[in-house]
Motif scaffolding. Sequence first.
Motif, PDB file in Angstrom:
ATOM      1  N   VAL A  65       3.434   0.853  -2.639  1.00  0.00           N
ATOM      2  CA  VAL A  65       2.840   0.537  -3.942  1.00  0.00           C
ATOM      3  C   VAL A  65       2.908  -0.976  -4.137  1.00  0.00           C
ATOM      4  CG1 VAL A  65       2.894   0.996  -6.415  1.00  0.00           C
ATOM      5  CG2 VAL A  65       3.625   2.778  -4.810  1.00  0.00           C
ATOM      6  N   LEU A  66       1.759  -1.561  -4.448  1.00  0.00           N
ATOM      7  CA  LEU A  66       1.683  -3.015  -4.567  1.00  0.00           C
ATOM      8  C   LEU A  66       0.661  -3.421  -5.624  1.00  0.00           C
ATOM      9  CD1 LEU A  66      -1.067  -3.292  -2.643  1.00  0.00           C
ATOM     10  CD2 LEU A  66       0.663  -3.158  -0.887  1.00  0.00           C
ATOM     11  N   LYS A  67       0.447  -4.702  -5.765  1.00  0.00           N
ATOM     12  CA  LYS A  67      -0.505  -5.206  -6.758  1.00  0.00           C
ATOM     13  C   LYS A  67      -1.931  -4.873  -6.325  1.00  0.00           C
ATOM     14  CE  LYS A  67       2.627  -8.963  -7.850  1.00  0.00           C
ATOM     15  NZ  LYS A  67       2.861 -10.411  -7.694  1.00  0.00           N
ATOM     16  N   LYS A  68      -2.837  -4.773  -7.288  1.00  0.00           N
ATOM     17  CA  LYS A  68      -4.201  -4.340  -6.982  1.00  0.00           C
ATOM     18  C   LYS A  68      -4.946  -5.294  -6.056  1.00  0.00           C
ATOM     19  CE  LYS A  68      -6.247  -6.232 -11.188  1.00  0.00           C
ATOM     20  NZ  LYS A  68      -6.941  -5.905 -12.424  1.00  0.00           N
ATOM     21  N   ASP A  69      -4.527  -6.557  -6.000  1.00  0.00           N
ATOM     22  CA  ASP A  69      -5.182  -7.506  -5.102  1.00  0.00           C
ATOM     23  C   ASP A  69      -4.590  -7.478  -3.691  1.00  0.00           C
ATOM     24  OD1 ASP A  69      -2.750  -8.838  -5.373  1.00  0.00           O
ATOM     25  OD2 ASP A  69      -3.622 -10.687  -6.151  1.00  0.00           O
ATOM     26  N   GLY A  70      -3.656  -6.565  -3.452  1.00  0.00           N
ATOM     27  CA  GLY A  70      -3.054  -6.432  -2.125  1.00  0.00           C
ATOM     28  C   GLY A  70      -1.861  -7.322  -1.885  1.00  0.00           C
ATOM     29  N   SER A  71      -1.465  -8.084  -2.898  1.00  0.00           N
ATOM     30  CA  SER A  71      -0.305  -8.957  -2.705  1.00  0.00           C
ATOM     31  C   SER A  71       0.995  -8.173  -2.874  1.00  0.00           C
ATOM     32  CB  SER A  71      -0.357 -10.164  -3.643  1.00  0.00           C
ATOM     33  OG  SER A  71      -0.380  -9.761  -4.984  1.00  0.00           O
ATOM     34  N   LEU A  72       2.014  -8.656  -2.215  1.00  0.00           N
ATOM     35  CA  LEU A  72       3.311  -7.993  -2.174  1.00  0.00           C
ATOM     36  C   LEU A  72       4.311  -8.731  -3.038  1.00  0.00           C
ATOM     37  CD1 LEU A  72       3.573  -7.576   1.702  1.00  0.00           C
ATOM     38  CD2 LEU A  72       2.545  -5.999   0.067  1.00  0.00           C
ATOM     39  N   ASN A  73       5.372  -8.038  -3.367  1.00  0.00           N
ATOM     40  CA  ASN A  73       6.507  -8.674  -4.024  1.00  0.00           C
ATOM     41  C   ASN A  73       7.495  -9.028  -2.911  1.00  0.00           C
ATOM     42  OD1 ASN A  73       8.847  -9.361  -5.369  1.00  0.00           O
ATOM     43  ND2 ASN A  73       8.569  -7.818  -6.951  1.00  0.00           N
ATOM     44  N   GLU A  74       7.492 -10.269  -2.507  1.00  0.00           N
ATOM     45  CA  GLU A  74       8.324 -10.697  -1.373  1.00  0.00           C
ATOM     46  C   GLU A  74       9.818 -10.580  -1.650  1.00  0.00           C
ATOM     47  OE1 GLU A  74       7.337 -11.341   1.688  1.00  0.00           O
ATOM     48  OE2 GLU A  74       5.251 -11.043   1.124  1.00  0.00           O
ATOM     49  N   HIS A  75      10.190 -10.365  -2.909  1.00  0.00           N
ATOM     50  CA  HIS A  75      11.606 -10.285  -3.245  1.00  0.00           C
ATOM     51  C   HIS A  75      12.157  -8.865  -3.142  1.00  0.00           C
ATOM     52  CE1 HIS A  75      11.364 -14.429  -4.448  1.00  0.00           C
ATOM     53  NE2 HIS A  75      10.346 -14.136  -5.224  1.00  0.00           N
ATOM     54  N   LEU A  76      11.269  -7.890  -2.981  1.00  0.00           N
ATOM     55  CA  LEU A  76      11.740  -6.509  -2.864  1.00  0.00           C
ATOM     56  C   LEU A  76      12.286  -6.253  -1.476  1.00  0.00           C
ATOM     57  CD1 LEU A  76       9.040  -4.331  -4.669  1.00  0.00           C
ATOM     58  CD2 LEU A  76      11.293  -4.994  -5.490  1.00  0.00           C
ATOM     59  N   VAL A  77      13.432  -5.617  -1.431  1.00  0.00           N
ATOM     60  CA  VAL A  77      14.051  -5.230  -0.166  1.00  0.00           C
ATOM     61  C   VAL A  77      14.340  -3.735  -0.258  1.00  0.00           C
ATOM     62  CG1 VAL A  77      16.029  -5.550   1.357  1.00  0.00           C
ATOM     63  CG2 VAL A  77      15.052  -7.509   0.163  1.00  0.00           C
ATOM     64  N   PHE A  78      13.982  -3.012   0.778  1.00  0.00           N
ATOM     65  CA  PHE A  78      14.146  -1.569   0.784  1.00  0.00           C
ATOM     66  C   PHE A  78      15.272  -1.169   1.716  1.00  0.00           C
ATOM     67  CE2 PHE A  78       9.927  -2.566  -0.571  1.00  0.00           C
ATOM     68  CZ  PHE A  78       9.736  -1.716  -1.641  1.00  0.00           C
ATOM     69  N   ASN A  79      16.052  -0.214   1.285  1.00  0.00           N
ATOM     70  CA  ASN A  79      17.234   0.235   2.035  1.00  0.00           C
ATOM     71  C   ASN A  79      18.158  -0.933   2.354  1.00  0.00           C
ATOM     72  OD1 ASN A  79      16.254   2.858   1.991  1.00  0.00           O
ATOM     73  ND2 ASN A  79      15.200   2.620   3.941  1.00  0.00           N
ATOM     74  N   HIS A  80      18.118  -1.946   1.518  1.00  0.00           N
ATOM     75  CA  HIS A  80      18.966  -3.139   1.642  1.00  0.00           C
ATOM     76  C   HIS A  80      18.727  -3.897   2.946  1.00  0.00           C
ATOM     77  CE1 HIS A  80      21.067  -1.709  -1.881  1.00  0.00           C
ATOM     78  NE2 HIS A  80      21.216  -0.539  -1.296  1.00  0.00           N
ATOM     79  N   LEU A  81      17.638  -3.603   3.649  1.00  0.00           N
ATOM     80  CA  LEU A  81      17.407  -4.230   4.949  1.00  0.00           C
ATOM     81  C   LEU A  81      16.002  -4.777   5.155  1.00  0.00           C
ATOM     82  CD1 LEU A  81      19.114  -1.541   7.219  1.00  0.00           C
ATOM     83  CD2 LEU A  81      20.031  -3.783   6.638  1.00  0.00           C
ATOM     84  N   TYR A  82      14.995  -4.055   4.701  1.00  0.00           N
ATOM     85  CA  TYR A  82      13.629  -4.340   5.114  1.00  0.00           C
ATOM     86  C   TYR A  82      12.765  -4.858   3.975  1.00  0.00           C
ATOM     87  CZ  TYR A  82      15.244  -1.344   8.854  1.00  0.00           C
ATOM     88  OH  TYR A  82      15.971  -0.808   9.865  1.00  0.00           O
ATOM     89  N   SER A  83      11.898  -5.815   4.297  1.00  0.00           N
ATOM     90  CA  SER A  83      10.943  -6.295   3.312  1.00  0.00           C
ATOM     91  C   SER A  83       9.774  -5.310   3.243  1.00  0.00           C
ATOM     92  CB  SER A  83      10.424  -7.683   3.695  1.00  0.00           C
ATOM     93  OG  SER A  83       9.525  -7.597   4.783  1.00  0.00           O
TER      94      SER A  83
END
Length: 104
Positions: free
Chosen positions: A56-74
């Motif tokens: 799930v991301l912004k409608k323009d396809g940009s990412l939230n670079e500050h999100l980290v999943f499972n404390h390991l992966y961008s």
Amino acid sequence: MMGLIFDNIYEVVRQIPVGEVASYGQIATILEAPRSARVVGWAMQQAPDDVPAHRVLKKDGSLNEHLVFNHLYSQKELLKEEGVQFEENGRVKMKEHSWMGPLV
């Protein structure tokens, strides 16, 4: 109340297939709450491990670079592992990877 709303959001997000993405607004619209994209964002920040929140991301396809999943992966690392392609500007190629929504 918020827990119930989040549960509905998670149910929709779990349906996004590998290699596809959806926007916060798209999820809100599916849930018939088109002005609630921010609530979807809050839910993704607290999503349990079985919810593919990285899709799930912004409608323009940009990412939230500050999100980290499972404390390991961008978010970008996880999407790349699923075969999602990116533009030179770092945004997801939305035409190729946008989820069309749940089957009715």
